[in-house]
Design an enzyme around this catalytic site. Structure first.
Site, PDB file in Angstrom:
ATOM      1  N   ASP A 121       7.221  -2.783  -6.418  1.00 25.77           N
ATOM      2  CA  ASP A 121       6.467  -2.818  -5.166  1.00 25.77           C
ATOM      3  C   ASP A 121       6.501  -1.429  -4.536  1.00 25.77           C
ATOM      4  OD1 ASP A 121       4.926  -3.804  -3.120  1.00 25.77           O
ATOM      5  OD2 ASP A 121       6.582  -4.755  -2.054  1.00 25.77           O
ATOM      6  N   LYS A 124       1.575   2.531  -6.555  1.00 25.29           N
ATOM      7  CA  LYS A 124       0.858   1.712  -7.535  1.00 25.29           C
ATOM      8  C   LYS A 124       0.597   2.456  -8.847  1.00 25.29           C
ATOM      9  CE  LYS A 124       1.248  -0.973  -4.233  1.00 25.29           C
ATOM     10  NZ  LYS A 124       2.552  -1.641  -4.176  1.00 25.29           N
ATOM     11  N   ASP A 149       4.080  -6.815  -7.473  1.00 23.36           N
ATOM     12  CA  ASP A 149       3.275  -7.153  -6.296  1.00 23.36           C
ATOM     13  C   ASP A 149       2.010  -6.292  -6.267  1.00 23.36           C
ATOM     14  OD1 ASP A 149       2.521  -8.272  -3.884  1.00 23.36           O
ATOM     15  OD2 ASP A 149       3.807  -6.979  -2.674  1.00 23.36           O
ATOM     16  N   ASN A 150       1.023  -6.736  -5.482  1.00 22.77           N
ATOM     17  CA  ASN A 150      -0.195  -5.958  -5.191  1.00 22.77           C
ATOM     18  C   ASN A 150      -1.066  -5.673  -6.405  1.00 22.77           C
ATOM     19  OD1 ASN A 150       1.995  -4.241  -3.062  1.00 22.77           O
ATOM     20  ND2 ASN A 150       0.378  -5.573  -2.301  1.00 22.77           N
ATOM     21  N   GLU A 181      -0.363  -9.023   2.364  1.00 18.05           N
ATOM     22  CA  GLU A 181       0.708  -9.222   3.324  1.00 18.05           C
ATOM     23  C   GLU A 181       0.214  -9.645   4.709  1.00 18.05           C
ATOM     24  OE1 GLU A 181       0.291  -7.200   0.952  1.00 18.05           O
ATOM     25  OE2 GLU A 181       1.930  -5.783   0.641  1.00 18.05           O
TER      26      GLU A 181
END
Length: 198
Positions: A121, A124, A149-150, A181
């Site tokens: 996380d 990226k 995540d993401n 989020e």
């Protein structure tokens, strides 16, 4: 403490931590894996580290890597306030800086097959190279779990494609649909991948 961070993010100011909805996916993955040694990339204010410490076994230990020294100091303070500072180590650095991986091996017990769980996380563009570094260093073992995540928002270059290519070879992946989020409009994906070995 977790509830207070969530309350602040909903009512005062947006935070870029994993949040409560995706946090439950993280909690579930940790409970299923029952890891002893965990690595988190991207500490931020320590929210996901708090969630991890709450659900991991009492003898487990989390090492969290944060590139921003100020964020690391805030996280350490919050973790100490929550009473879990002895179970979470925050290290300032990045896996790509040429020295942090060596420090993890020399000072934090990382080595062949040592890692049971990884949470991605952070930056990226670093997901794929950092995961390959972790695999290349041999820190994982068959059955280790990596949660990312993401993956959909803001999106992670090449990560979903990598896991699709490696499905049934090096990895077995479950995709969890969620939202970004602290809101309900933007769709996101959390990938939970079990390492099958090289």
């Amino acid at each position: 403490v977790i509830a207070k961070v969530d309350e602040f993010a909903y009512e005062k100011s947006f935070l870029i931590n994993v949040g409560d909805e995706k946090g439950e996916l993280l909690d579930g993955a940790i409970r299923r894996c029952a890891p002893k040694r965990l690595l988190e990339l991207g500490t931020y204010c320590g929210y996901s580290a708090l969630r991890t410490a709450r659900v991991m076994e009492p003898s487990a230990h989390l090492t969290s890597i944060e590139f921003n020294e100020s964020n690391a100091a805030i996280a350490r303070s919050i973790l100490a306030h929550a009473g879990v500072a002895d179970r979470v180590t925050v290290v300032v650095g990045t896996l790509g800086d040429g020295k942090t991986p060596d420090a993890l091996e020399a000072e934090h017990g990382f080595g062949p097959g040592a890692l049971d769980f990884v949470f991605l996380d952070h930056a990226k563009e670093a997901y794929v190279p950092d995961l390959e570094l972790i695999v290349g260093r041999g820190w994982l073992h068959p059955g280790s779990v990596v949660v990312a995540d993401n993956v959909k928002f803001p999106g992670v270059p090449g990560y979903r494609e990598l896991m699709a290519r490696e499905e049934g070879k090096r990895w077995r992946t479950t995709e969890h649909e969620a939202h970004a989020e602290y809101q309900t409009l933007l769709k996101d994906l959390v990938l939970e991948s079990e390492f099958l070995g090289t």
